[in-house]
Design a protein around this motif. Structure first.
Motif, PDB file in Angstrom:
ATOM      1  N   THR A   1       0.856  -1.182   0.000  1.00 49.07           N
ATOM      2  CA  THR A   1       0.000   0.000   0.000  1.00 49.07           C
ATOM      3  C   THR A   1       0.891   1.230   0.000  1.00 49.07           C
ATOM      4  O   THR A   1       2.093   1.150   0.273  1.00 49.07           O
ATOM      5  CB  THR A   1      -0.923   0.052   1.233  1.00 49.07           C
ATOM      6  OG1 THR A   1      -0.126   0.107   2.417  1.00 49.07           O
ATOM      7  CG2 THR A   1      -1.854  -1.146   1.278  1.00 49.07           C
ATOM      8  N   TYR A   2       0.301   2.364  -0.319  1.00 50.52           N
ATOM      9  CA  TYR A   2       1.053   3.619  -0.294  1.00 50.52           C
ATOM     10  C   TYR A   2       0.179   4.702   0.315  1.00 50.52           C
ATOM     11  O   TYR A   2      -1.043   4.620   0.323  1.00 50.52           O
ATOM     12  CB  TYR A   2       1.500   4.028  -1.703  1.00 50.52           C
ATOM     13  CG  TYR A   2       0.359   4.354  -2.621  1.00 50.52           C
ATOM     14  CD1 TYR A   2      -0.149   5.651  -2.706  1.00 50.52           C
ATOM     15  CD2 TYR A   2      -0.253   3.369  -3.388  1.00 50.52           C
ATOM     16  CE1 TYR A   2      -1.215   5.941  -3.534  1.00 50.52           C
ATOM     17  CE2 TYR A   2      -1.317   3.650  -4.211  1.00 50.52           C
ATOM     18  CZ  TYR A   2      -1.796   4.946  -4.285  1.00 50.52           C
ATOM     19  OH  TYR A   2      -2.861   5.239  -5.095  1.00 50.52           O
ATOM     20  N   SER A   3       0.844   5.709   0.821  1.00 52.49           N
ATOM     21  CA  SER A   3       0.160   6.904   1.290  1.00 52.49           C
ATOM     22  C   SER A   3       1.052   8.094   0.961  1.00 52.49           C
ATOM     23  O   SER A   3       2.271   7.950   0.812  1.00 52.49           O
ATOM     24  CB  SER A   3      -0.151   6.821   2.781  1.00 52.49           C
ATOM     25  OG  SER A   3       1.001   6.488   3.514  1.00 52.49           O
ATOM     26  N   ILE A   4       0.428   9.247   0.819  1.00 54.93           N
ATOM     27  CA  ILE A   4       1.154  10.457   0.426  1.00 54.93           C
ATOM     28  C   ILE A   4       0.786  11.580   1.377  1.00 54.93           C
ATOM     29  O   ILE A   4      -0.400  11.824   1.639  1.00 54.93           O
ATOM     30  CB  ILE A   4       0.798  10.873  -1.020  1.00 54.93           C
ATOM     31  CG1 ILE A   4       1.110   9.735  -1.999  1.00 54.93           C
ATOM     32  CG2 ILE A   4       1.520  12.164  -1.407  1.00 54.93           C
ATOM     33  CD1 ILE A   4       0.559   9.948  -3.396  1.00 54.93           C
ATOM     34  N   ALA A   5       1.813  12.264   1.868  1.00 58.96           N
ATOM     35  CA  ALA A   5       1.590  13.410   2.750  1.00 58.96           C
ATOM     36  C   ALA A   5       2.345  14.620   2.217  1.00 58.96           C
ATOM     37  O   ALA A   5       3.363  14.479   1.531  1.00 58.96           O
ATOM     38  CB  ALA A   5       2.058  13.091   4.165  1.00 58.96           C
ATOM     39  N   LEU A   6       1.836  15.778   2.535  1.00 58.16           N
ATOM     40  CA  LEU A   6       2.525  17.024   2.277  1.00 58.16           C
ATOM     41  C   LEU A   6       3.403  17.300   3.490  1.00 58.16           C
ATOM     42  O   LEU A   6       2.930  17.233   4.626  1.00 58.16           O
ATOM     43  CB  LEU A   6       1.500  18.144   2.097  1.00 58.16           C
ATOM     44  CG  LEU A   6       2.025  19.523   1.805  1.00 58.16           C
ATOM     45  CD1 LEU A   6       2.705  19.560   0.452  1.00 58.16           C
ATOM     46  CD2 LEU A   6       0.875  20.521   1.837  1.00 58.16           C
TER      47      LEU A   6
END
Length: 136
Positions: free
Chosen positions: A69-74
């Motif tokens: 899985t992946y997640s993206i944050a600023l």
């Protein structure tokens, strides 16, 4: 049910903007909770600059493939609070929770492995971009 809220606003209410950002991508795999697959586990973390969020999304999906899985944050650096993250896609898969909203986010993270977000060709990360060794 969802707690999503959409409201019209005056676009002049912001006091600053930045043309470039640092995104943090988490690629995680191999976790289970009580015998049920979960989005956490082993974690590889990357910072991406010089790209927009669609390019980062495309890269993260390709990096994760069908098994992670992946997640993206600023990434935001605040003078008094230090470095923090604003989640744009997903969440930290190792944050185990029974909160209904968080469980839905985790379920969507798992679902994206087999039903990825479609990123138009013009918005894809160039294939020649490579990962640098540890940035420190």
């Amino acid at each position: 049910m969802t707690s999503i809220d959409i409201a019209r606003v005056d676009e002049r209410d912001s006091s600053w903007e930045r043309p470039a950002w640092r995104y943090r991508v988490y690629v995680q795999g191999g976790a289970s909770v009580g015998g049920t697959e979960a989005p956490g586990g082993t974690t590889a973390t990357y910072d991406v600059t010089g790209a927009d969020v669609l390019q980062v999304l495309d890269w993260a999906q390709r990096r994760a493939g069908a098994s992670a899985t992946y997640s993206i944050a600023l990434v935001v650096d605040e003078p008094h609070d230090g470095r923090g993250l604003v989640w744009l896609v997903g969440m930290d898969g190792n944050d185990w929770t029974d909160e209904p909203h968080d469980r839905l986010v985790q379920e969507r993270m798992l679902a994206r492995r087999t039903d990825p977000v479609v990123v138009p060709e013009a918005d894809r990360m160039p294939v020649e971009v490579r990962v640098r060794p540890w940035a420190g």
